[in-house]
Enzyme design. Sequence first.
Site, mmCIF file in Angstrom:
data_model
loop_
_atom_site.group_PDB
_atom_site.id
_atom_site.type_symbol
_atom_site.label_atom_id
_atom_site.label_comp_id
_atom_site.label_asym_id
_atom_site.label_seq_id
_atom_site.Cartn_x
_atom_site.Cartn_y
_atom_site.Cartn_z
ATOM 1 C CE1 TYR A 195 -34.612 -3.363 -0.223
ATOM 2 C CE2 TYR A 195 -35.854 -2.479 -1.475
ATOM 3 C CZ TYR A 195 -34.833 -2.864 -1.538
ATOM 4 O OH TYR A 195 -33.888 -1.706 -1.514
ATOM 5 C CE LYS B 258 -21.735 -1.062 7.078
ATOM 6 N NZ LYS B 258 -20.663 -0.270 7.573
ATOM 7 C CG ASP C 210 -18.403 1.297 5.105
ATOM 8 O OD1 ASP C 210 -19.112 0.287 5.604
ATOM 9 O OD2 ASP C 210 -17.271 1.086 5.056
ATOM 10 C CG ASP D 208 -32.769 0.089 -4.191
ATOM 11 O OD1 ASP D 208 -32.487 0.235 -4.600
ATOM 12 O OD2 ASP D 208 -33.051 1.184 -2.884
#
Length: 418
Positions: free
Chosen positions: A147, A217, A283, A307
Amino acid sequence: MQVTKEKDRLVVPNRPVIPFIEGDGIGKEITPHVRRIVDAAVDRSYSGKRKITWQEVLAGEKAFNEVGTWLPVETLEAFRTHLIGIKGPLTTPVGEGIRSLNVALRQELDLYVCLRPVRWFKGVATPLLHPDKVRVAIFRENTEDIYAGIEWAAGTPELKKVLTFLREEMSVTKIRFPETSSLGVKPVSVEGTERLVRAAIQYALQHRLPSVTLVHKGNIMKFTEGGFKKWGYALAEREFPDHTFTEHTFNRVKEERGLEAAVEAYNRAVTSGKVFIKDVIADAFLQNTLLKPEEYSVIATLNLNGDYISDQLAAMVGGIGIAPGANINYQTGHAIFEATHGTAPDIVGAGKANPCSMLLSGVMMLEYMGWEEAGGRITASLESLFSQGYATADLARFMEEGKELSTSEFSSKVIENL
Ligand code: ATP
């Protein structure tokens, strides 16, 4: 009177000035009701001893029409001075050199936490069988990650320069289609991670919540998302050794003394009120939120993960339209509470706007100020109305026995029920 920050404490006078941005589109329709409800709740809770002095500040279309700029300096100054403020949804100006007014406000005040609490309200339609098991507070890092907006478009001279550097100086050979690739940079820092994770742990301790989960991640992005995990654990162990028990420690005890000893250490820690610090790959986390949401309480995560996670969790409890949010800098005390939806141009003027996203962000604001009783009254009133099927059209149409009310009818009922 101003809200101020003294060392680690927010000092809130009995009559604080709170700046507010009315907002564009349905902002004009919901903001007056939100103020009315908040005032009534404060009045009923503190019998006139406390009262908010609202100060309107301009932003968005209203600002552009009245003073010719989308985000006047006076608005930023008001938020800077008074520390706390609330805002309705804003239109993003097209081609005015501002990416988004929301982003500009966050950057100006360095509001590094995006806090999104997610819970289910009985009566609200949801795709889950047990939506009551979902109750989490998401701490999304608000200033870093992809971002940051550092990117170069394919085919530009800037991109060629970056590519040459990567190839010639960094020996990068892994870009599959270099001639047609765009490139972006993902900064994730120790400081950025630590201030976010610190805020999440302090929140868990303050609210006596059982765990903080670092969602990342790091299995793929070793140094950025992996760094977030590593620095997050290190912070917990360094700054909160007496108040946390980490998955790291659990694994170490397991290795050294076996599973039974590790479980025993864990049980001892949680029964003595320590917060369990764990991590999970993003995930797997998203799967787990559907399969065993009760395992999560406070989430600390990076900007992009946050987000996705915020919207998925809000959708799970049918609350995407009423989810509140706040952008906070816990160091300076600055905080802006906001509706998380957009300006909803399609329903402007129809009396259908749901004030609950902004209203619940008002509840977050009251809690942040330490005026929990007033916030609690509003929440209880909403719980009671939703469980009886009273709601605005967006929610009522999906409820089993939904009774549709207009924005002002609903708001008046919230006040009657306070
Ligand atoms: P923007 O361009 O400002 O983001 P948008 O319409 O693209 O506006 P949203 O405002 O989030 O995005 O609206 C998406 C849909 O949800 C619209 O159909 C809108 O009518 C509905 N909606 C959004 N907020 C509310 C609300 N507070 N009450 C009722 N309906 C809402």
